[in-house]
Design an enzyme around this catalytic site. Sequence first.
Site: not given
Length: 466
Positions: A136-137, A216, A244, A264, A266, A304, A390
């Site tokens: 997501a970043t 978040n 989130q 995201s 994870h 890739t 973060c």
Amino acid sequence: MSTSSSSRVLLGRLPLLFCRRRLSTAAAAAAAPASASASEGEGKKEEEVGGGGGVISMKGVRISGRPLYLDMQATTPVDPRVLDAMLPFYLSRFGNPHSRTHLYGWESDAAVEAARAQVAALIGADPKEVFFTSGATESNNISVKGLMRFHRDRKRHVVTTQTEHKCVLDSCRWLQQEGFEVTYLPVRPDGLVDLDALAAAIRPDTGLVSVMAVNNEIGVVQPLEDIGCICRDKRVPFHTDAAQALGKIPIDVARMGVALMSLSGHKIYGPKGVGALYLRRRPRVRVEPQMSGGGQERGIRSGTVPTPLAVGMGAACEIAAREMDYDNRRIAALQARLLEGIRSRVDDVVVNGSVEHRYPGNLNLSFAYVEGESLLMGLKEVAVSSGSACTSASLEPSYVLRALGVDEDMAHTSIRFGIGRFTTEAEIDRAVELTVQQVRKLREMSPLYEMAKAGIDLKSIQWAQH
């Protein structure tokens, strides 16, 4: 080799330590702690197994068994079904999805496209509107920087909020250094954006409105449909960081009027290192790529595509689509159990953010007269945090809580409990017991708590400077 047999072969080769979950705090509480080991140096890890208990020592912290995990906003464990889907693309179907001349490339490409369709289905998008990224970043950087740089000649203004994720705020500050203007909207005390203020902030040269879907740190769910309607009327693209929100609240990009969305892997029980970017096709949203290379992902994101990670994110999205309603009901019940368990035994506990408009798996609490870092250190058997992973290295109070108008002393006392798919009632009960025990212990040592209970108004006291 089938997926299930691949899993068995791989797991059979791993050490027992990684195949079996070590004791959670709920189980370890009943086991007698093993004797202390000789050395507990920085970064050294010891595990003693035997007699039904174990000891782990790392970074100066020594606990009996692995702590129970209540930090689901930082990351989630990979769902075993997701791992099963990924393993073949590590072991036998390892081809580069961009190789066009042989079977290995073809089957990897087909798997990536199937995963793209799974992600798209969860947000109500066309698969051609989904682009895989590293997370997501990166998606936020492409959305904020990429869109504004593409339209730099005509659009020089961005509207966002003060409670966005750090990568969005830092991208906006980067744009300011490039000569763009940014309006950082304050939020209400409940964490929600003021829609009238948002509409008033949009100018003729506004090129983007960026508002996070689910915060978040405090779990507040913004009114995405209302924001999308404002942006549609003003003809301004609407970007939302939905890292989130994906798989936790229903998302329909068309109904919500979203033009760009960051996702995201994870955060939804998928693998780390993969995310996605939604870019609306009609009317088309154009961005300037932020990375030079081979032009993969239709030129939006070169590099890739990691087939196993993309497959894992797709599988996680498919599972979330099926189980979202059940997960949310169960998580809401666990959140109520956690909150009631703490509030019934400890006073002066404040829920940060809106109670009505929030994702139930995120419970951010402030404990008056308790220092947050001390509470965290005391809760070494529970994996929780005081805010975003973060920014956890900072000793400053959460900028999100300060934006809500929370006093600095209360902002310093906040703890975020993250509840997820695999959280159990026993873990919630153990977390309640340990939290209450530690809060009471710290308050017994706090003269401020004594003074407050004696009826003294602490804000009226003029403290002497030394």
